[in-house]
Scaffold this motif. Structure first.
Motif, mmCIF file in Angstrom:
data_model
loop_
_atom_site.group_PDB
_atom_site.id
_atom_site.type_symbol
_atom_site.label_atom_id
_atom_site.label_comp_id
_atom_site.label_asym_id
_atom_site.label_seq_id
_atom_site.Cartn_x
_atom_site.Cartn_y
_atom_site.Cartn_z
ATOM 1 N N ALA A 196 0.820 -1.219 0.000
ATOM 2 C CA ALA A 196 0.000 0.000 0.000
ATOM 3 C C ALA A 196 0.853 1.269 0.000
ATOM 4 C CB ALA A 196 -0.915 0.014 1.222
ATOM 5 N N LEU A 197 2.136 1.132 0.300
ATOM 6 C CA LEU A 197 3.010 2.298 0.431
ATOM 7 C C LEU A 197 3.422 2.846 -0.933
ATOM 8 C CD1 LEU A 197 4.735 4.195 2.221
ATOM 9 C CD2 LEU A 197 6.553 2.518 2.049
ATOM 10 N N GLU A 198 3.216 4.142 -1.074
ATOM 11 C CA GLU A 198 3.705 4.870 -2.245
ATOM 12 C C GLU A 198 4.328 6.155 -1.718
ATOM 13 O OE1 GLU A 198 2.159 6.906 -6.408
ATOM 14 O OE2 GLU A 198 0.723 5.908 -5.112
ATOM 15 N N GLU A 199 5.634 6.273 -1.856
ATOM 16 C CA GLU A 199 6.355 7.430 -1.324
ATOM 17 C C GLU A 199 6.800 8.314 -2.476
ATOM 18 O OE1 GLU A 199 9.795 8.261 2.005
ATOM 19 O OE2 GLU A 199 9.904 6.412 0.853
ATOM 20 N N LYS A 200 6.659 9.632 -2.280
ATOM 21 C CA LYS A 200 7.016 10.557 -3.353
ATOM 22 C C LYS A 200 7.636 11.814 -2.749
ATOM 23 C CE LYS A 200 5.026 12.559 -7.518
ATOM 24 N NZ LYS A 200 3.826 12.711 -8.332
ATOM 25 N N TYR A 201 8.663 12.328 -3.412
ATOM 26 C CA TYR A 201 9.349 13.553 -2.995
ATOM 27 C C TYR A 201 8.736 14.750 -3.715
ATOM 28 C CZ TYR A 201 12.956 17.119 -2.565
ATOM 29 O OH TYR A 201 13.620 18.291 -2.315
ATOM 30 N N PHE A 202 8.577 15.857 -2.994
ATOM 31 C CA PHE A 202 8.115 17.119 -3.556
ATOM 32 C C PHE A 202 9.035 18.225 -3.069
ATOM 33 C CE2 PHE A 202 4.437 14.398 -3.268
ATOM 34 C CZ PHE A 202 3.741 14.640 -4.442
ATOM 35 N N ASP A 203 9.375 19.147 -3.947
ATOM 36 C CA ASP A 203 10.133 20.321 -3.534
ATOM 37 C C ASP A 203 9.198 21.234 -2.734
ATOM 38 O OD1 ASP A 203 11.323 23.288 -4.310
ATOM 39 O OD2 ASP A 203 12.862 21.737 -4.138
ATOM 40 N N GLU A 204 9.784 22.109 -1.931
ATOM 41 C CA GLU A 204 8.993 23.021 -1.101
ATOM 42 C C GLU A 204 7.946 23.792 -1.900
ATOM 43 O OE1 GLU A 204 11.945 24.414 2.483
ATOM 44 O OE2 GLU A 204 12.201 25.353 0.515
ATOM 45 N N LYS A 205 8.269 24.154 -3.121
ATOM 46 C CA LYS A 205 7.345 24.909 -3.977
ATOM 47 C C LYS A 205 6.156 24.064 -4.414
ATOM 48 C CE LYS A 205 10.997 25.792 -6.326
ATOM 49 N NZ LYS A 205 11.929 26.011 -7.400
ATOM 50 N N GLU A 206 6.223 22.759 -4.211
ATOM 51 C CA GLU A 206 5.178 21.843 -4.659
ATOM 52 C C GLU A 206 4.296 21.349 -3.508
ATOM 53 O OE1 GLU A 206 7.378 19.657 -8.353
ATOM 54 O OE2 GLU A 206 8.073 19.112 -6.330
ATOM 55 N N LEU A 207 4.205 22.134 -2.438
ATOM 56 C CA LEU A 207 3.428 21.726 -1.261
ATOM 57 C C LEU A 207 1.973 21.424 -1.617
ATOM 58 C CD1 LEU A 207 3.184 21.180 1.761
ATOM 59 C CD2 LEU A 207 2.808 23.639 2.100
ATOM 60 N N ASP A 208 1.349 22.248 -2.451
ATOM 61 C CA ASP A 208 -0.050 22.000 -2.826
ATOM 62 C C ASP A 208 -0.204 20.658 -3.546
ATOM 63 O OD1 ASP A 208 -0.912 24.374 -1.684
ATOM 64 O OD2 ASP A 208 -0.851 25.498 -3.573
ATOM 65 N N GLU A 209 0.738 20.322 -4.412
ATOM 66 C CA GLU A 209 0.704 19.032 -5.105
ATOM 67 C C GLU A 209 0.874 17.881 -4.119
ATOM 68 O OE1 GLU A 209 3.188 18.735 -8.688
ATOM 69 O OE2 GLU A 209 3.208 20.943 -8.696
ATOM 70 N N ALA A 210 1.746 18.073 -3.133
ATOM 71 C CA ALA A 210 1.969 17.046 -2.118
ATOM 72 C C ALA A 210 0.711 16.822 -1.284
ATOM 73 C CB ALA A 210 3.141 17.435 -1.221
ATOM 74 N N LEU A 211 0.025 17.902 -0.949
ATOM 75 C CA LEU A 211 -1.231 17.786 -0.195
ATOM 76 C C LEU A 211 -2.279 17.039 -1.017
ATOM 77 C CD1 LEU A 211 -1.293 21.319 1.432
ATOM 78 C CD2 LEU A 211 -1.196 19.144 2.680
ATOM 79 N N LYS A 212 -2.343 17.292 -2.315
ATOM 80 C CA LYS A 212 -3.274 16.563 -3.189
ATOM 81 C C LYS A 212 -2.901 15.079 -3.251
ATOM 82 C CE LYS A 212 -4.383 20.492 -6.110
ATOM 83 N NZ LYS A 212 -4.129 21.144 -7.406
ATOM 84 N N PHE A 213 -1.602 14.795 -3.272
ATOM 85 C CA PHE A 213 -1.116 13.420 -3.357
ATOM 86 C C PHE A 213 -1.593 12.579 -2.157
ATOM 87 C CE2 PHE A 213 2.363 10.383 -2.297
ATOM 88 C CZ PHE A 213 2.274 9.556 -3.411
ATOM 89 N N ILE A 214 -1.622 13.176 -0.971
ATOM 90 C CA ILE A 214 -2.035 12.400 0.208
ATOM 91 C C ILE A 214 -3.520 12.487 0.497
ATOM 92 C CG2 ILE A 214 0.234 12.557 1.315
ATOM 93 C CD1 ILE A 214 -1.268 14.546 3.359
ATOM 94 N N THR A 215 -4.230 13.405 -0.186
ATOM 95 C CA THR A 215 -5.674 13.542 0.035
ATOM 96 C C THR A 215 -6.385 12.331 -0.535
ATOM 97 O OG1 THR A 215 -5.514 15.954 -0.071
ATOM 98 C CG2 THR A 215 -7.698 14.989 -0.401
ATOM 99 N N PRO A 216 -7.181 11.659 0.291
ATOM 100 C CA PRO A 216 -7.902 10.468 -0.194
ATOM 101 C C PRO A 216 -8.831 10.819 -1.353
ATOM 102 C CG PRO A 216 -7.958 10.594 2.193
ATOM 103 C CD PRO A 216 -7.398 11.893 1.699
ATOM 104 N N GLN A 217 -8.846 9.936 -2.333
ATOM 105 C CA GLN A 217 -9.709 10.097 -3.495
ATOM 106 C C GLN A 217 -11.082 9.544 -3.153
ATOM 107 O OE1 GLN A 217 -8.262 11.732 -6.126
ATOM 108 N NE2 GLN A 217 -6.526 11.806 -4.726
ATOM 109 N N THR A 218 -12.103 10.337 -3.352
ATOM 110 C CA THR A 218 -13.463 9.863 -3.046
ATOM 111 C C THR A 218 -14.267 9.613 -4.295
ATOM 112 O OG1 THR A 218 -14.195 12.154 -2.821
ATOM 113 C CG2 THR A 218 -13.606 10.982 -0.803
#
Length: 129
Positions: free
Chosen positions: A107-129
Protein backbone atom coordinates in the motif's frame (compact mmCIF):
# COMPACT_ATOMS: atom_id res chain seq x y z
CA UNK A 1 8.93 20.66 16.89
CA UNK A 2 6.06 19.20 14.88
CA UNK A 3 3.19 21.33 13.63
CA UNK A 4 0.13 20.20 11.75
CA UNK A 5 -0.05 21.88 8.33
CA UNK A 6 -3.61 20.83 7.57
CA UNK A 7 -6.27 18.73 9.27
CA UNK A 8 -8.09 16.07 7.28
CA UNK A 9 -11.33 14.30 8.18
CA UNK A 10 -10.14 11.34 6.13
CA UNK A 11 -7.08 9.11 6.53
CA UNK A 12 -4.40 11.75 5.93
CA UNK A 13 -2.00 13.67 8.16
CA UNK A 14 0.12 16.67 7.07
CA UNK A 15 2.97 17.71 9.35
CA UNK A 16 5.96 20.05 9.32
CA UNK A 17 9.13 19.33 11.25
CA UNK A 18 10.95 22.44 12.46
CA UNK A 19 14.20 22.83 14.39
CA UNK A 20 14.18 19.78 16.68
CA UNK A 21 12.32 16.49 17.07
CA UNK A 22 11.47 15.50 20.64
CA UNK A 23 9.79 12.62 22.41
CA UNK A 24 6.70 14.83 22.74
CA UNK A 25 6.66 15.20 18.94
CA UNK A 26 6.87 11.43 18.50
CA UNK A 27 3.93 10.94 20.86
CA UNK A 28 1.92 13.62 19.02
CA UNK A 29 2.42 11.82 15.69
CA UNK A 30 1.49 8.50 17.28
CA UNK A 31 -1.75 9.98 18.63
CA UNK A 32 -2.71 11.48 15.26
CA UNK A 33 -1.94 8.22 13.45
CA UNK A 34 -3.75 6.06 16.03
CA UNK A 35 -6.74 8.39 15.82
CA UNK A 36 -7.02 7.72 12.09
CA UNK A 37 -6.66 3.96 12.59
CA UNK A 38 -9.32 4.05 15.34
CA UNK A 39 -11.69 5.64 12.80
CA UNK A 40 -11.45 2.36 10.88
CA UNK A 41 -8.92 3.26 8.20
CA UNK A 42 -6.54 0.46 7.19
CA UNK A 43 -3.85 2.86 5.95
CA UNK A 44 -2.93 6.44 6.76
CA UNK A 45 -1.46 8.83 4.20
CA UNK A 46 1.16 11.17 5.62
CA UNK A 47 2.98 14.28 4.49
CA UNK A 48 6.18 15.34 6.23
CA UNK A 49 7.62 18.73 5.38
CA UNK A 50 11.22 19.16 6.48
CA UNK A 51 12.82 22.60 6.46
CA UNK A 52 16.31 21.18 5.95
CA UNK A 53 18.57 18.45 7.23
CA UNK A 54 19.69 20.58 10.20
CA UNK A 55 16.77 18.92 11.98
CA UNK A 56 18.96 15.84 12.28
CA UNK A 57 21.50 17.75 14.38
CA UNK A 58 18.83 18.85 16.86
CA UNK A 59 16.98 15.55 17.16
CA UNK A 60 16.60 14.23 20.70
CA UNK A 61 17.80 10.65 20.92
CA UNK A 62 14.82 9.48 22.97
CA UNK A 63 12.41 11.09 20.51
CA UNK A 64 14.23 9.51 17.58
CA UNK A 65 14.07 6.01 19.08
CA UNK A 66 10.45 6.44 20.16
CA UNK A 67 9.50 7.47 16.63
CA UNK A 68 11.54 4.75 14.94
CA UNK A 69 10.20 1.93 17.12
CA UNK A 70 6.65 3.08 16.60
CA UNK A 71 7.28 3.48 12.86
CA UNK A 72 8.59 -0.07 12.48
CA UNK A 73 5.58 -1.42 14.37
CA UNK A 74 3.09 0.48 12.19
CA UNK A 75 4.97 0.40 8.87
CA UNK A 76 2.29 -1.73 7.22
CA UNK A 77 -0.35 0.89 8.04
CA UNK A 78 1.22 3.67 5.94
CA UNK A 79 -0.37 4.41 2.56
CA UNK A 80 0.84 7.37 0.54
CA UNK A 81 3.81 9.24 1.96
CA UNK A 82 4.83 12.69 0.70
CA UNK A 83 8.20 14.10 1.69
CA UNK A 84 8.42 17.85 1.13
CA UNK A 85 11.87 19.44 1.32
CA UNK A 86 14.48 21.28 -0.68
CA UNK A 87 17.25 18.71 -0.72
CA UNK A 88 18.77 16.61 -3.50
CA UNK A 89 19.91 14.17 -0.81
CA UNK A 90 16.36 13.71 0.54
CA UNK A 91 15.04 13.34 -3.00
CA UNK A 92 17.51 10.53 -3.73
CA UNK A 93 16.63 8.76 -0.46
CA UNK A 94 12.92 8.90 -1.26
CA UNK A 95 13.53 7.57 -4.78
CA UNK A 96 15.47 4.59 -3.43
CA UNK A 97 12.93 3.92 -0.67
CA UNK A 98 10.03 4.06 -3.15
CA UNK A 99 11.64 1.19 -5.08
CA UNK A 100 12.35 -0.97 -2.03
CA UNK A 101 9.74 -0.34 0.67
CA UNK A 102 6.67 -1.38 -1.37
CA UNK A 103 8.15 -4.90 -1.38
CA UNK A 104 7.30 -4.96 2.36
CA UNK A 105 4.10 -2.86 2.25
CA UNK A 106 2.21 -2.96 -1.04
CA UNK A 107 0.00 0.00 0.00
CA UNK A 108 3.01 2.30 0.43
CA UNK A 109 3.70 4.87 -2.25
CA UNK A 110 6.36 7.43 -1.32
CA UNK A 111 7.02 10.56 -3.35
CA UNK A 112 9.35 13.55 -3.00
CA UNK A 113 8.12 17.12 -3.56
CA UNK A 114 10.13 20.32 -3.53
CA UNK A 115 8.99 23.02 -1.10
CA UNK A 116 7.34 24.91 -3.98
CA UNK A 117 5.18 21.84 -4.66
CA UNK A 118 3.43 21.73 -1.26
CA UNK A 119 -0.05 22.00 -2.83
CA UNK A 120 0.70 19.03 -5.11
CA UNK A 121 1.97 17.05 -2.12
CA UNK A 122 -1.23 17.79 -0.20
CA UNK A 123 -3.27 16.56 -3.19
CA UNK A 124 -1.12 13.42 -3.36
CA UNK A 125 -2.03 12.40 0.21
CA UNK A 126 -5.67 13.54 0.04
CA UNK A 127 -7.90 10.47 -0.19
CA UNK A 128 -9.71 10.10 -3.50
CA UNK A 129 -13.46 9.86 -3.05
Amino acid sequence: MITQIKEFKENAIALELLDKFTETDAIFIEQLFEGKLNQGYKHVNILIKVKDLSVMKHMELKGFFEGELWGFKHFGKIGRCAVVAHSKFMKSIVNVENNILPLFNSALEEKYFDEKELDEALKFITPQT
